[in-house]
Design a protein around this motif. Structure first.
Motif, PDB file in Angstrom:
ATOM      1  N   VAL A  11       0.869  -1.179   0.000  1.00  0.00           N
ATOM      2  CA  VAL A  11       0.000   0.000   0.000  1.00  0.00           C
ATOM      3  C   VAL A  11       0.901   1.223   0.000  1.00  0.00           C
ATOM      4  O   VAL A  11       1.854   1.300   0.788  1.00  0.00           O
ATOM      5  CB  VAL A  11      -0.913   0.034   1.240  1.00  0.00           C
ATOM      6  N   VAL A  12       0.620   2.162  -0.895  1.00  0.00           N
ATOM      7  CA  VAL A  12       1.352   3.431  -0.930  1.00  0.00           C
ATOM      8  C   VAL A  12       0.343   4.555  -0.783  1.00  0.00           C
ATOM      9  O   VAL A  12      -0.496   4.769  -1.668  1.00  0.00           O
ATOM     10  CB  VAL A  12       2.146   3.592  -2.238  1.00  0.00           C
ATOM     11  N   THR A  13       0.392   5.273   0.332  1.00  0.00           N
ATOM     12  CA  THR A  13      -0.523   6.395   0.499  1.00  0.00           C
ATOM     13  C   THR A  13       0.000   7.604  -0.283  1.00  0.00           C
ATOM     14  O   THR A  13       1.213   7.772  -0.449  1.00  0.00           O
ATOM     15  CB  THR A  13      -0.705   6.768   1.984  1.00  0.00           C
ATOM     16  N   GLY A  14      -0.929   8.408  -0.761  1.00  0.00           N
ATOM     17  CA  GLY A  14      -0.527   9.549  -1.577  1.00  0.00           C
ATOM     18  C   GLY A  14       0.193   9.113  -2.840  1.00  0.00           C
ATOM     19  O   GLY A  14       1.088   9.811  -3.338  1.00  0.00           O
ATOM     20  N   ILE A  36      -2.729   1.872  -4.598  1.00  0.00           N
ATOM     21  CA  ILE A  36      -2.601   3.306  -4.364  1.00  0.00           C
ATOM     22  C   ILE A  36      -3.741   3.741  -3.451  1.00  0.00           C
ATOM     23  O   ILE A  36      -4.909   3.521  -3.761  1.00  0.00           O
ATOM     24  CB  ILE A  36      -2.667   4.092  -5.681  1.00  0.00           C
ATOM     25  N   ALA A  37      -3.393   4.323  -2.326  1.00  0.00           N
ATOM     26  CA  ALA A  37      -4.392   4.848  -1.398  1.00  0.00           C
ATOM     27  C   ALA A  37      -4.274   6.368  -1.409  1.00  0.00           C
ATOM     28  O   ALA A  37      -3.288   6.923  -0.921  1.00  0.00           O
ATOM     29  CB  ALA A  37      -4.151   4.301   0.009  1.00  0.00           C
ATOM     30  N   ASP A  38      -5.256   7.019  -1.981  1.00  0.00           N
ATOM     31  CA  ASP A  38      -5.148   8.469  -2.177  1.00  0.00           C
ATOM     32  C   ASP A  38      -6.515   9.116  -2.072  1.00  0.00           C
ATOM     33  O   ASP A  38      -7.526   8.515  -2.461  1.00  0.00           O
ATOM     34  CB  ASP A  38      -4.516   8.765  -3.539  1.00  0.00           C
ATOM     35  N   PHE A  55      -6.465   0.897  -7.098  1.00  0.00           N
ATOM     36  CA  PHE A  55      -6.699   2.186  -6.442  1.00  0.00           C
ATOM     37  C   PHE A  55      -7.793   2.032  -5.401  1.00  0.00           C
ATOM     38  O   PHE A  55      -8.810   1.375  -5.639  1.00  0.00           O
ATOM     39  CB  PHE A  55      -7.116   3.258  -7.445  1.00  0.00           C
ATOM     40  N   GLN A  56      -7.583   2.636  -4.249  1.00  0.00           N
ATOM     41  CA  GLN A  56      -8.586   2.685  -3.197  1.00  0.00           C
ATOM     42  C   GLN A  56      -8.614   4.106  -2.661  1.00  0.00           C
ATOM     43  O   GLN A  56      -7.610   4.620  -2.159  1.00  0.00           O
ATOM     44  CB  GLN A  56      -8.226   1.704  -2.075  1.00  0.00           C
TER      45      GLN A  56
END
Length: 248
Positions: A11-14, A36-38, A55-56
Protein backbone atom coordinates in the motif's frame (compact mmCIF):
# COMPACT_ATOMS: atom_id res chain seq x y z
CA UNK A 1 7.32 -9.71 -13.45
CA UNK A 2 10.12 -11.03 -11.26
CA UNK A 3 12.03 -8.70 -8.97
CA UNK A 4 13.11 -8.22 -5.39
CA UNK A 5 9.51 -7.49 -4.32
CA UNK A 6 7.93 -10.24 -6.40
CA UNK A 7 4.90 -11.90 -4.83
CA UNK A 8 4.45 -9.13 -2.27
CA UNK A 9 1.62 -6.61 -1.82
CA UNK A 10 2.15 -2.97 -0.94
CA UNK A 11 0.00 0.00 0.00
CA UNK A 12 1.35 3.43 -0.93
CA UNK A 13 -0.52 6.39 0.50
CA UNK A 14 -0.53 9.55 -1.58
CA UNK A 15 0.51 7.38 -4.51
CA UNK A 16 -1.27 9.35 -7.22
CA UNK A 17 1.61 11.72 -7.88
CA UNK A 18 4.92 13.16 -6.71
CA UNK A 19 7.10 10.93 -4.54
CA UNK A 20 4.20 8.51 -4.21
CA UNK A 21 3.99 7.85 -7.91
CA UNK A 22 7.73 7.24 -8.05
CA UNK A 23 7.40 4.73 -5.23
CA UNK A 24 4.51 2.94 -6.93
CA UNK A 25 6.40 2.79 -10.22
CA UNK A 26 9.51 1.28 -8.62
CA UNK A 27 7.52 -1.27 -6.62
CA UNK A 28 5.75 -2.39 -9.79
CA UNK A 29 9.09 -2.69 -11.58
CA UNK A 30 10.29 -4.92 -8.77
CA UNK A 31 7.28 -7.24 -9.09
CA UNK A 32 4.99 -6.13 -6.27
CA UNK A 33 1.25 -5.73 -6.45
CA UNK A 34 0.47 -2.18 -5.40
CA UNK A 35 -2.61 -0.46 -4.00
CA UNK A 36 -2.60 3.31 -4.36
CA UNK A 37 -4.39 4.85 -1.40
CA UNK A 38 -5.15 8.47 -2.18
CA UNK A 39 -7.77 11.10 -1.45
CA UNK A 40 -7.56 12.41 -5.03
CA UNK A 41 -9.76 9.91 -6.85
CA UNK A 42 -9.33 11.15 -10.43
CA UNK A 43 -5.54 11.38 -10.21
CA UNK A 44 -5.36 8.09 -8.31
CA UNK A 45 -7.43 6.22 -10.89
CA UNK A 46 -5.31 7.69 -13.67
CA UNK A 47 -2.03 6.62 -12.08
CA UNK A 48 -3.42 3.18 -11.24
CA UNK A 49 -4.44 2.69 -14.86
CA UNK A 50 -1.10 3.91 -16.15
CA UNK A 51 0.98 1.71 -13.84
CA UNK A 52 -1.40 -1.26 -13.81
CA UNK A 53 -2.13 -1.33 -10.10
CA UNK A 54 -5.13 -0.98 -7.81
CA UNK A 55 -6.70 2.19 -6.44
CA UNK A 56 -8.59 2.68 -3.20
CA UNK A 57 -9.87 6.11 -2.22
CA UNK A 58 -8.54 6.83 1.25
CA UNK A 59 -8.49 9.72 3.66
CA UNK A 60 -5.45 8.79 5.74
CA UNK A 61 -6.87 10.67 8.74
CA UNK A 62 -9.84 8.27 8.90
CA UNK A 63 -9.59 5.00 10.81
CA UNK A 64 -12.55 3.66 8.82
CA UNK A 65 -10.70 4.25 5.56
CA UNK A 66 -7.66 2.37 6.85
CA UNK A 67 -9.88 -0.51 7.89
CA UNK A 68 -11.47 -0.53 4.44
CA UNK A 69 -8.01 -0.51 2.89
CA UNK A 70 -6.89 -3.61 4.79
CA UNK A 71 -10.15 -5.37 3.92
CA UNK A 72 -9.65 -4.53 0.24
CA UNK A 73 -6.07 -5.84 0.26
CA UNK A 74 -7.05 -9.05 2.01
CA UNK A 75 -10.01 -9.73 -0.27
CA UNK A 76 -8.06 -8.90 -3.43
CA UNK A 77 -4.68 -10.48 -2.65
CA UNK A 78 -5.00 -12.37 0.63
CA UNK A 79 -2.05 -10.51 2.12
CA UNK A 80 -0.43 -7.15 2.79
CA UNK A 81 3.34 -7.02 3.17
CA UNK A 82 4.41 -3.39 2.87
CA UNK A 83 2.99 -0.04 3.90
CA UNK A 84 4.58 3.14 2.60
CA UNK A 85 3.19 6.12 4.47
CA UNK A 86 3.94 8.74 1.86
CA UNK A 87 0.91 11.05 2.16
CA UNK A 88 1.84 14.32 3.81
CA UNK A 89 1.07 18.00 3.93
CA UNK A 90 2.50 21.32 5.06
CA UNK A 91 1.64 24.99 5.19
CA UNK A 92 3.45 27.79 3.38
CA UNK A 93 6.80 28.68 4.93
CA UNK A 94 6.13 31.56 7.34
CA UNK A 95 7.00 32.86 10.82
CA UNK A 96 5.91 30.51 13.59
CA UNK A 97 3.65 33.10 15.21
CA UNK A 98 1.65 33.32 11.97
CA UNK A 99 0.76 29.61 11.96
CA UNK A 100 -2.97 29.12 12.48
CA UNK A 101 -4.82 26.47 14.46
CA UNK A 102 -6.02 25.09 11.13
CA UNK A 103 -2.44 24.84 9.82
CA UNK A 104 -1.31 22.99 12.93
CA UNK A 105 -4.24 20.58 13.10
CA UNK A 106 -4.00 19.64 9.43
CA UNK A 107 -0.25 18.99 9.56
CA UNK A 108 -0.47 16.76 12.62
CA UNK A 109 -3.56 14.92 11.38
CA UNK A 110 -2.07 14.03 7.98
CA UNK A 111 1.59 13.65 8.97
CA UNK A 112 1.26 12.03 12.41
CA UNK A 113 -2.21 10.68 13.13
CA UNK A 114 -2.23 8.85 9.79
CA UNK A 115 0.89 6.95 10.86
CA UNK A 116 -0.84 6.02 14.12
CA UNK A 117 -3.84 4.69 12.22
CA UNK A 118 -1.71 2.74 9.76
CA UNK A 119 0.08 0.90 12.55
CA UNK A 120 -2.98 0.56 14.76
CA UNK A 121 -4.96 -1.07 11.97
CA UNK A 122 -2.36 -2.96 9.94
CA UNK A 123 0.10 -4.27 12.53
CA UNK A 124 -2.56 -6.56 14.10
CA UNK A 125 -3.37 -7.85 10.61
CA UNK A 126 0.31 -8.65 9.98
CA UNK A 127 0.68 -10.22 13.43
CA UNK A 128 -2.28 -12.48 12.74
CA UNK A 129 -0.84 -13.51 9.36
CA UNK A 130 2.51 -14.21 11.02
CA UNK A 131 4.55 -13.43 7.91
CA UNK A 132 6.15 -10.18 9.07
CA UNK A 133 6.11 -6.98 7.06
CA UNK A 134 7.69 -3.62 6.45
CA UNK A 135 6.54 -0.06 7.10
CA UNK A 136 8.32 2.88 5.50
CA UNK A 137 7.46 6.40 6.54
CA UNK A 138 8.32 9.30 4.26
CA UNK A 139 9.60 11.77 6.83
CA UNK A 140 11.86 14.70 5.92
CA UNK A 141 15.26 16.24 6.49
CA UNK A 142 13.17 18.85 8.32
CA UNK A 143 12.69 16.27 11.08
CA UNK A 144 16.43 15.87 11.67
CA UNK A 145 17.87 19.25 10.61
CA UNK A 146 15.10 21.80 11.10
CA UNK A 147 15.23 25.38 9.89
CA UNK A 148 12.99 28.39 10.66
CA UNK A 149 9.66 28.96 8.95
CA UNK A 150 8.14 25.49 9.21
CA UNK A 151 8.26 24.84 12.94
CA UNK A 152 5.20 22.61 13.24
CA UNK A 153 5.80 20.78 9.98
CA UNK A 154 9.33 20.05 11.19
CA UNK A 155 7.92 18.88 14.51
CA UNK A 156 5.43 16.55 12.85
CA UNK A 157 8.23 14.86 10.91
CA UNK A 158 10.39 14.56 14.02
CA UNK A 159 7.42 12.90 15.73
CA UNK A 160 7.01 10.24 13.06
CA UNK A 161 10.75 9.54 12.96
CA UNK A 162 10.65 8.93 16.71
CA UNK A 163 7.46 6.84 16.49
CA UNK A 164 8.98 4.78 13.69
CA UNK A 165 12.06 4.01 15.78
CA UNK A 166 9.92 3.09 18.77
CA UNK A 167 7.73 0.72 16.79
CA UNK A 168 10.81 -0.81 15.15
CA UNK A 169 11.90 -2.02 18.57
CA UNK A 170 8.43 -2.97 19.81
CA UNK A 171 7.44 -5.05 16.79
CA UNK A 172 10.80 -6.59 15.95
CA UNK A 173 9.62 -9.78 17.64
CA UNK A 174 6.90 -10.02 14.98
CA UNK A 175 9.42 -9.54 12.14
CA UNK A 176 7.71 -6.26 11.23
CA UNK A 177 10.31 -3.64 10.32
CA UNK A 178 9.84 0.14 10.53
CA UNK A 179 12.09 2.65 8.79
CA UNK A 180 11.92 6.31 7.75
CA UNK A 181 13.11 7.99 4.58
CA UNK A 182 14.05 11.67 4.83
CA UNK A 183 13.99 13.51 1.49
CA UNK A 184 15.24 17.01 1.01
CA UNK A 185 12.86 19.38 -0.80
CA UNK A 186 11.49 17.50 -3.81
CA UNK A 187 11.94 18.49 -7.40
CA UNK A 188 8.62 18.95 -9.18
CA UNK A 189 6.42 17.79 -6.29
CA UNK A 190 3.22 19.51 -5.26
CA UNK A 191 4.55 20.87 -1.95
CA UNK A 192 7.86 22.33 -3.14
CA UNK A 193 6.66 25.93 -3.37
CA UNK A 194 5.16 25.73 0.11
CA UNK A 195 8.44 24.52 1.63
CA UNK A 196 10.48 27.19 -0.11
CA UNK A 197 8.00 30.00 0.49
CA UNK A 198 8.15 31.14 -3.13
CA UNK A 199 9.51 29.59 -6.36
CA UNK A 200 12.36 32.07 -6.73
CA UNK A 201 13.95 30.69 -3.54
CA UNK A 202 14.67 27.36 -5.24
CA UNK A 203 18.06 28.27 -6.74
CA UNK A 204 19.43 29.57 -3.43
CA UNK A 205 18.18 26.50 -1.56
CA UNK A 206 19.64 24.03 -4.05
CA UNK A 207 23.01 25.72 -3.62
CA UNK A 208 23.01 24.35 -0.04
CA UNK A 209 22.73 20.75 -1.29
CA UNK A 210 26.22 19.36 -2.03
CA UNK A 211 24.96 17.26 -4.96
CA UNK A 212 23.16 20.32 -6.27
CA UNK A 213 19.52 19.26 -6.60
CA UNK A 214 16.44 18.16 -4.72
CA UNK A 215 15.11 14.65 -4.17
CA UNK A 216 13.21 13.10 -7.09
CA UNK A 217 10.40 10.52 -7.08
CA UNK A 218 12.89 8.05 -8.56
CA UNK A 219 15.33 8.62 -5.67
CA UNK A 220 12.62 7.98 -3.09
CA UNK A 221 11.18 4.99 -4.94
CA UNK A 222 14.59 3.32 -5.11
CA UNK A 223 15.21 3.70 -1.38
CA UNK A 224 11.72 2.56 -0.36
CA UNK A 225 11.98 -0.56 -2.52
CA UNK A 226 15.34 -1.38 -0.97
CA UNK A 227 14.07 -0.90 2.59
CA UNK A 228 11.10 -3.19 1.98
CA UNK A 229 13.14 -5.87 0.24
CA UNK A 230 14.95 -8.82 1.78
CA UNK A 231 18.19 -6.99 1.01
CA UNK A 232 17.34 -4.77 4.00
CA UNK A 233 16.13 -7.58 6.27
CA UNK A 234 18.51 -6.49 9.06
CA UNK A 235 17.60 -2.81 8.88
CA UNK A 236 14.96 -1.46 11.21
CA UNK A 237 14.55 1.79 13.12
CA UNK A 238 16.69 3.89 10.79
CA UNK A 239 15.96 7.32 9.34
CA UNK A 240 17.72 7.46 5.99
CA UNK A 241 18.45 10.90 4.52
CA UNK A 242 17.96 10.99 0.76
CA UNK A 243 19.23 14.51 0.49
CA UNK A 244 22.34 14.82 -1.66
CA UNK A 245 24.41 15.58 1.41
CA UNK A 246 22.21 18.39 2.75
CA UNK A 247 22.30 17.08 6.34
CA UNK A 248 26.05 16.51 6.51
Amino acid sequence: MSGKLSGKVAVVTGGAGGFGKGIVQKFKQEGAEVIIADFEEEAGQKTAGELKCEFQKCNVTSRQDWEALVKFADEKFGRLDYVVNNAGTTYRNKPTNEVTDEDFDKVFAVNVKAIYYSANVIVPYMQKKGTGGSFVTIASTAGIRPRPGLTWYNSSKAAVINATKTMAVEFAKDKIRFNSVCPVVGMGTGLSDLFLGKPENEKAFMATVPLGRGSTPKDIGNVCAFLCSDEAEFLTGIDMPVDGGRCV
